[in-house]
Design a protein around this motif. Structure first.
Motif, PDB file in Angstrom:
ATOM      1  N   THR A   1       0.837  -1.206   0.000  1.00 20.23           N
ATOM      2  CA  THR A   1       0.000   0.000   0.000  1.00 20.23           C
ATOM      3  C   THR A   1       0.867   1.249   0.000  1.00 20.23           C
ATOM      4  OG1 THR A   1      -1.742  -1.162   1.217  1.00 20.23           O
ATOM      5  CG2 THR A   1      -1.807   1.248   1.238  1.00 20.23           C
ATOM      6  N   LEU A   2       1.891   1.273   0.854  1.00 26.39           N
ATOM      7  CA  LEU A   2       2.761   2.434   0.934  1.00 26.39           C
ATOM      8  C   LEU A   2       3.530   2.645  -0.365  1.00 26.39           C
ATOM      9  CD1 LEU A   2       4.103   1.963   4.563  1.00 26.39           C
ATOM     10  CD2 LEU A   2       2.411   3.625   3.782  1.00 26.39           C
ATOM     11  N   ARG A   3       3.997   1.548  -0.963  1.00 30.52           N
ATOM     12  CA  ARG A   3       4.706   1.675  -2.244  1.00 30.52           C
ATOM     13  C   ARG A   3       3.784   2.224  -3.322  1.00 30.52           C
ATOM     14  NH1 ARG A   3       7.169  -3.247  -0.573  1.00 30.52           N
ATOM     15  NH2 ARG A   3       5.628  -4.462  -1.742  1.00 30.52           N
ATOM     16  N   ALA A   4       2.504   1.795  -3.289  1.00 29.15           N
ATOM     17  CA  ALA A   4       1.547   2.286  -4.279  1.00 29.15           C
ATOM     18  C   ALA A   4       1.297   3.779  -4.102  1.00 29.15           C
ATOM     19  CB  ALA A   4       0.233   1.512  -4.169  1.00 29.15           C
ATOM     20  N   VAL A   5       1.178   4.223  -2.855  1.00 28.05           N
ATOM     21  CA  VAL A   5       0.947   5.650  -2.585  1.00 28.05           C
ATOM     22  C   VAL A   5       2.150   6.469  -3.038  1.00 28.05           C
ATOM     23  CG1 VAL A   5       0.650   7.361  -0.763  1.00 28.05           C
ATOM     24  CG2 VAL A   5      -0.667   5.235  -0.698  1.00 28.05           C
ATOM     25  N   ILE A   6       3.355   6.016  -2.705  1.00 29.92           N
ATOM     26  CA  ILE A   6       4.557   6.713  -3.149  1.00 29.92           C
ATOM     27  C   ILE A   6       4.599   6.776  -4.672  1.00 29.92           C
ATOM     28  CG2 ILE A   6       7.073   6.519  -3.321  1.00 29.92           C
ATOM     29  CD1 ILE A   6       7.078   5.476  -0.458  1.00 29.92           C
ATOM     30  N   GLY A   7       4.268   5.647  -5.312  1.00 28.83           N
ATOM     31  CA  GLY A   7       4.275   5.599  -6.768  1.00 28.83           C
ATOM     32  C   GLY A   7       3.334   6.600  -7.398  1.00 28.83           C
ATOM     33  N   LEU A   8       2.165   6.783  -6.799  1.00 30.74           N
ATOM     34  CA  LEU A   8       1.194   7.742  -7.338  1.00 30.74           C
ATOM     35  C   LEU A   8       1.724   9.169  -7.242  1.00 30.74           C
ATOM     36  CD1 LEU A   8      -2.198   6.328  -6.026  1.00 30.74           C
ATOM     37  CD2 LEU A   8      -1.410   6.414  -8.395  1.00 30.74           C
ATOM     38  N   PHE A   9       2.263   9.531  -6.082  1.00 27.10           N
ATOM     39  CA  PHE A   9       2.816  10.873  -5.947  1.00 27.10           C
ATOM     40  C   PHE A   9       3.915  11.105  -6.986  1.00 27.10           C
ATOM     41  CE2 PHE A   9       0.803  11.091  -1.748  1.00 27.10           C
ATOM     42  CZ  PHE A   9       0.425  12.427  -1.710  1.00 27.10           C
ATOM     43  N   GLU A  10       4.772  10.098  -7.184  1.00 26.15           N
ATOM     44  CA  GLU A  10       5.864  10.261  -8.131  1.00 26.15           C
ATOM     45  C   GLU A  10       5.360  10.344  -9.564  1.00 26.15           C
ATOM     46  OE1 GLU A  10       9.550   8.165  -5.719  1.00 26.15           O
ATOM     47  OE2 GLU A  10       8.284   6.907  -7.017  1.00 26.15           O
TER      48      GLU A  10
END
Length: 274
Positions: free
Chosen positions: A109-118
């Protein structure tokens, strides 16, 4: 305060709960502070930008319009109860991706959130980029260590590494070579409370350690484990000899108060190399 000079109005803090966001705001007061709708601001009297997870893409738009280029996600984030009728069309298109990540665990979940911001053009930074002194380096901060403590710490580190590999938790308690508890969804406080209630498993003088470390392969820009005065109080109540953490991998919240609490309780704080 160290690190604050490089952080200005181009940075947004996505603030969860706990004391960490307030610490970061104090270090970099020019940041734009964003909090979930209905949540309190980390510091009273400051202006905040409220947002809903169901309208994540409009949040990205609002940040870009304000000239934000970097974001820091800090503080405890509760999984929100989503309201389908609140989704805008662009955010709704991201739902399958987010739901899939949530089903795979916290790390995904955290990796997905970081990916979206990037993907939307933002650089994601860790709390230590704002306050480098939050992350202690290797060494004994206070108290004294015995060989038994070192052996317990080594055993606890092995357990936490195994837990983290399957995305379960970031902490464990070991006394005299025995694992008394591991951290799971209820969190650190619940684990230490369990040990305090079942201290007959390792009776006698202060023994054992609480060990804390990031999960193997964890993106350290977000959700680094944290230790503060409350952690010390819980560890002392559990009859432990000390708190051990992976050097460079744990946030020490309110260092002075935490060290004072440990010294008063007669327990050690040790940053152990990985």
């Amino acid at each position: 305060m160290s690190g604050a000079g490089a952080i200005g109005a181009e940075t947004a803090l996505i603030a969860g709960q706990g004391s960490l966001p307030a610490r970061l705001v104090a270090a970099a007061p020019e940041m734009l502070v964003c909090v979930p709708e209905g949540a309190p601001a980390p510091v009273k009297g400051i202006g905040v930008l409220h947002f809903r997870v169901e309208r994540l893409v409009p949040l990205f738009d609002a940040l870009a319009e304000r000239g934000i280029t970097r974001v820091c996600l800090a503080g405890a984030m509760q999984r929100p109860k989503l309201e389908p009728e609140m989704f805008d069309a662009r955010t709704a298109s991201l739902v399958p991706r987010l739901v899939g990540a949530m089903q795979a665990g916290d790390d995904a979940t955290l990796r997905a959130v970081i990916g979206l911001f990037e993907e939307f053009g933002f650089e994601v930074i860790g709390a230590d980029a704002i306050c480098p002194d939050l992350v202690p380096v290797e060494g004994l901060i206070c108290g004294t260590l015995t060989e038994e403590d070192r052996a317990d710490a080594e055993r606890a580190a092995e357990i936490v590494s195994a837990l983290g590999a399957v995305d379960v938790g970031q902490g464990a308690v070991v006394a005299r070579g025995l694992c008394l508890a591991v951290e799971a969804l209820p969190g650190t406080d619940a684990m230490l409370d369990f040990v305090a209630a079942h201290r007959a498993l390792a009776p006698g003088a202060k023994t054992g350690v609480f060990f804390k470390a990031p999960k193997p392969g964890q993106d350290r820009r977000i959700d680094l484990p944290a230790i503060g005065p409350n952690t010390v109080a819980k560890a002392a109540a559990a009859g432990l000899a000390g708190i051990v953490f992976e050097a460079g991998g744990v946030l020490l919240i309110d260092r002075d108060a935490t060290v004072q609490a440990a010294e008063a309780a007669g327990i050690f704080l040790w940053g152990r190399s990985a």
